[in-house]
Scaffold this motif. Structure first.
Motif, short mmCIF file in Angstrom:
data_model
loop_
_atom_site.label_atom_id
_atom_site.label_comp_id
_atom_site.label_asym_id
_atom_site.label_seq_id
_atom_site.Cartn_x
_atom_site.Cartn_y
_atom_site.Cartn_z
N ASP A 203 0.87 -1.18 0.00
CA ASP A 203 0.00 0.00 0.00
C ASP A 203 0.90 1.23 0.00
N TYR A 242 -4.86 -5.93 0.51
CA TYR A 242 -6.00 -5.16 1.02
C TYR A 242 -6.49 -5.82 2.31
N GLN A 247 -6.50 0.91 6.54
CA GLN A 247 -6.97 1.01 5.16
C GLN A 247 -8.48 1.28 5.14
N PHE A 252 -7.49 3.18 -0.16
CA PHE A 252 -6.92 2.16 -1.05
C PHE A 252 -7.17 2.51 -2.51
N MET A 299 -13.06 -2.89 -1.17
CA MET A 299 -11.71 -2.67 -1.70
C MET A 299 -11.39 -3.62 -2.84
#
Length: 487
Positions: A203, A242, A247, A252, A299
């Motif tokens: 990420d 993910y 997050q 994201f 996500m």
């Protein structure tokens, strides 16, 4: 902004013959891929990098069985190319999400000792295989292979080249921690013969990186990918995760946009599984900072639609590739294969695995090395292969492996191919499985035809669910908690 995350699939048509020989068309309604459908079919299941899966390995599998299997490769004088995996367990710092077999240390002198034992393990294999075997695929994983210095990586490649022959059009890849390399190191990797790189990104959000103890600015990764292209690497892969702490679908989505801008040839998108009782580093993650299950599904849905809209091909499982990449081409041409490293363009071949905890496949067997350095070194000091467990496949295992891999790699199965290869009547042998498939057909995942099974475009996103029906071990196993979710 969060991307439109509804994906529509064209209906596929199945043709069946009437008694007069004419064809009738059966139209199938394929569902749309939405967060709701992703959640509906999100169950736990194996990833099928092998069948049977590694949790079925037994300690009764001995070094003597492995030696016999290696010797069988020399019978007849014609041997197929090998794949080699080298596990390098060392990392300079701990990533809290990590579930890999690794050793966190700042003491780089430990890698020199490890190299000496890798050399011993290679020598043992050459003693039983013979020198000069051809390699069509080489992968360095970890840990962080770039924990090794340039000189140590040179020494490792020299060891391999002395013992094996690298095929001209082979796939030679290495996992790269962006924090441990610069432009000069990438140039060195290219000169050593590596033609594919895999960058661990996870990420780009600074808060997420801080929460998992892996700080690496996006600018650093962009610069490295640009350098990799100057040095003519065939393909660059980026790993994303993910479901990490802090997050959100919104944060994201920003990372997804940056990945599209970066435009790597391949993308691996993994779901984070929080299992602190099994993986000690994950105990440092605050469970309250993890996104809700619904947010994870969103996500994933956003990621799929973002990458498909950007022109990527969904190869299967967690993998996306540009249409011009060898992986996408292999899928298009029905040449996709699967091994312990995931999807591969290389033909199905024996896998020799080197290093602590490494898992290999030779003939109709799987084997795994000792999981600690101390035990790994002790075996080699005795002049023995460091194998502590494995599995010799039964005839039923081989039949089911062929079926599962056809489904996982080609997305279709012709009954006749299995019948001819294994001398069975498919519909009699798999009568219970075919009954289960009829129920699965109602979901729109597959089309059942007289001659075989076809996975739909929609079903390809849940291909593990189809493969699981043929898993004899899973059929009698009520405890699936050790497996990751399908998506």
């Amino acid at each position: 902004m969060v991307a439109n995350n509804t994906i529509n699939f064209p209906s596929k048509q199945s043709t069946n013959s009437q008694s007069n020989g004419s064809k009738i068309e059966i139209k199938n309604t394929i569902p749309t891929l939405t967060p709701e459908t992703l959640e509906k079919f999100d169950v736990s299941g194996p990833r099928y990098t092998s069948y049977p899966t590694a949790d079925r390995f037994v300690e009764a599998f001995t070094e003597d069985v492995y030696k016999q299997t290696l010797a069988q490769r020399r019978i007849g004088g014609l041997t197929l190319p090998l794949s080699i995996y080298v596990h390098i367990p060392f990392c300079e710092s701990l990533c809290f999400f990590c579930a890999c077999n690794k050793i966190v240390t700042k003491h780089h002198e430990r890698s020199a000792e490890y190299l000496r034992y890798l050399s011993r393990e290679i020598d043992l294999h050459i003693e039983h295989l013979g020198a000069g075997q051809t390699i069509s695929q080489l992968h360095l994983g970890g840990g962080s292979p770039t924990f090794f210095s340039d000189d140590e990586l040179s020494e490792l490649m020299a060891m391999i080249r002395r013992s094996f022959v690298l095929a001209p059009n082979g796939e030679y890849s290495i996992e790269v921690d962006p924090r441990t390399v610069n432009e000069q190191r990438l140039e060195h990797l290219a000169k050593l013969g590596f033609n594919r790189l895999s960058f661990g990104v996870q990420d780009f959000d600074p808060e997420v990186q801080k929460a998992v103890h892996r700080i690496q600015p996006a600018e650093q990764v962009f610069s490295l990918v640009e350098a990799a292209r100057r040095f003519k690497f065939d393909s660059v892969n980026v790993d994303l995760i993910y479901g990490l702490p802090k997050q959100s679908p919104e944060s994201f989505s920003k990372t997804l946009s940056q990945i599209v801008e970066l435009r790597p040839e391949r993308i691996a998108l993994y779901a984070y599984a929080h299992l602190p009782e099994r993986f000690k580093p994950q105990r440092r993650i605050d469970a309250y900072e993890l996104p809700a299950a619904s947010a994870k599904i969103t996500m994933l849905s956003n990621a799929i639609s973002t990458f498909l809209n950007a022109g990527y091909v969904y190869v299967g499982m967690d993998h996306f590739a540009l249409p011009t990449d060898a992986l996408a081409i292999a899928k298009r041409q029905g040449r996709l294969h699967r091994n312990f490293q995931g999807y591969s363009t290389q033909p199905d071949c024996d896998l020799i695995s080197l290093g602590v905890s490494a898992i290999g496949r030779v003939g109709a067997t799987y084997s795994q090395n000792a999981k600690t350095l101390e035990e790994y070194y002790d075996f080699l000091n005795q002049g023995r292969f460091p194998i502590v467990r494995g599995l010799a496949l039964t005839r039923d295992d081989l039949v089911r492996r062929a079926v599962i891999m056809a489904i996982m790699c080609q997305g279709e199965l012709q009954y006749e191919s299995i019948e001819l290869a294994y001398m069975i009547n498919f519909k009699e042998y798999f009568v219970a499985e075919l009954a289960s498939l009829k129920e699965l057909e109602k979901t729109g995942m597959i089309i059942l035809e007289k001659s075989g099974i076809q996975v739909t475009d929609f079903g390809w996103f849940f291909v593990r669910a189809v493969a699981m029906i043929f898993d004899r071990y899973l059929q009698t196993d009520r405890n699936r908690a050790r497996f990751s979710k399908i998506i």
